[in-house]
Write a protein that holds these residues in place. Structure first.
Motif, PDB file in Angstrom:
ATOM      1  N   ALA A 158       0.846  -1.201   0.000  1.00  0.00           N
ATOM      2  CA  ALA A 158       0.000   0.000   0.000  1.00  0.00           C
ATOM      3  C   ALA A 158       0.876   1.243   0.000  1.00  0.00           C
ATOM      4  O   ALA A 158       2.035   1.204   0.437  1.00  0.00           O
ATOM      5  N   GLU A 159       0.291   2.358  -0.470  1.00  0.00           N
ATOM      6  CA  GLU A 159       1.075   3.592  -0.574  1.00  0.00           C
ATOM      7  C   GLU A 159       0.167   4.804  -0.378  1.00  0.00           C
ATOM      8  O   GLU A 159      -0.940   4.850  -0.897  1.00  0.00           O
ATOM      9  N   ASN A 160       0.647   5.770   0.368  1.00  0.00           N
ATOM     10  CA  ASN A 160       0.000   7.083   0.511  1.00  0.00           C
ATOM     11  C   ASN A 160       0.933   8.153  -0.034  1.00  0.00           C
ATOM     12  O   ASN A 160       2.146   8.117   0.244  1.00  0.00           O
ATOM     13  N   VAL A 161       0.406   9.108  -0.778  1.00  0.00           N
ATOM     14  CA  VAL A 161       1.215  10.228  -1.261  1.00  0.00           C
ATOM     15  C   VAL A 161       0.468  11.532  -0.995  1.00  0.00           C
ATOM     16  O   VAL A 161      -0.754  11.551  -0.858  1.00  0.00           O
ATOM     17  N   ALA A 162       1.238  12.611  -0.926  1.00  0.00           N
ATOM     18  CA  ALA A 162       0.629  13.928  -0.700  1.00  0.00           C
ATOM     19  C   ALA A 162       1.635  15.010  -1.051  1.00  0.00           C
ATOM     20  O   ALA A 162       2.842  14.755  -1.130  1.00  0.00           O
ATOM     21  N   MET A 163       1.128  16.219  -1.245  1.00  0.00           N
ATOM     22  CA  MET A 163       1.985  17.384  -1.473  1.00  0.00           C
ATOM     23  C   MET A 163       1.411  18.562  -0.720  1.00  0.00           C
ATOM     24  O   MET A 163       0.194  18.639  -0.475  1.00  0.00           O
TER      25      MET A 163
END
Length: 216
Positions: A158-163
């Protein structure tokens, strides 16, 4: 007359004997001023040399131990593998906040993986270059980079990304809040994963990018 001469001779002899016991020439050897025998001097010199050698050997061993410790540090990735300390401090803050959330929900704490954090950071750097966020290539591209860097495989599920364009002091908590308050991201944070990698990166325009990778 002969008797007198004998007495004078005896007196002279006694006088000479007494003179030899009571006085010494200025350049002579008295017991107080005489030098130590050569054997004693050599013995003391050898003992001093032995002590000097022992001290040098101990110092050399200490230096070798320090060198071994430094080599071990270089061989084993630290919690801050290939990143600036301040960046890793931010990543660790996200990690601790994530585990606090899990604890509140009765979940087992995650284990922070320095290697997986490196992979997450590399993806954050790539997103920063492109100016946007995505899960493109996950998990294959991340696992490929991981394999090339560390010579072993990793399970990434699983992966979470954000900016976020925010101040550095608020970056970690802002990313955590964004993920926590999003149902899909929160589900990943509270999933059945065992390990986590967290990578933050700042691009040339001042934007911060963050990635969480979860694995077993």
């Amino acid at each position: 007359m002969e008797t007198m001469n004998v007495r004078l001779s005896l007196f002279a002899a006694v006088t000479l004997m007494m003179s030899g016991c009571m006085a010494t020439p200025s350049g002579g050897n008295s017991r107080r001023g005489q030098q130590a025998p050569a054997e004693v001097v050599d013995s003391e010199k050898k003992e001093k040399e032995k002590k000097d050698v022992v001290i040098l050997d101990d110092e050399k061993k200490d230096e070798e131990k320090e060198e071994e410790k430094e080599e071990e540090k270089e061989e084993k990735p630290s919690d801050c593998y290939k990143a600036e300390p301040e960046v890793c401090a931010m990543e660790k803050e996200v990690f601790e906040l994530t585990n606090q959330l899990r604890q509140q929900q009765g979940k087992q704490p995650l284990i922070l993986s320095p290697e997986m954090s490196w992979a997450a950071r590399e993806w954050s750097i790539d997103m920063g270059k492109g100016g946007g966020i995505s899960h493109r290539g996950f998990p294959n591209s991340r696992m490929s980079d991981y394999q090339k860097e560390f010579g072993k495989s990793a399970n990434m599920n699983a992966e979470n990304v954000a900016m976020n364009y925010t101040d550095e002091s608020n970056a970690a908590s802002s990313f955590y809040d964004m993920w926590k308050n999003s149902s899909g991201h929160r589900r990943n944070m509270l999933g059945n994963s065992r390990t986590i990698g967290i990578g933050l990166a700042k691009n040339s325009r001042g934007g911060w990018y963050a990635t969480q990778i979860f694995g077993n």
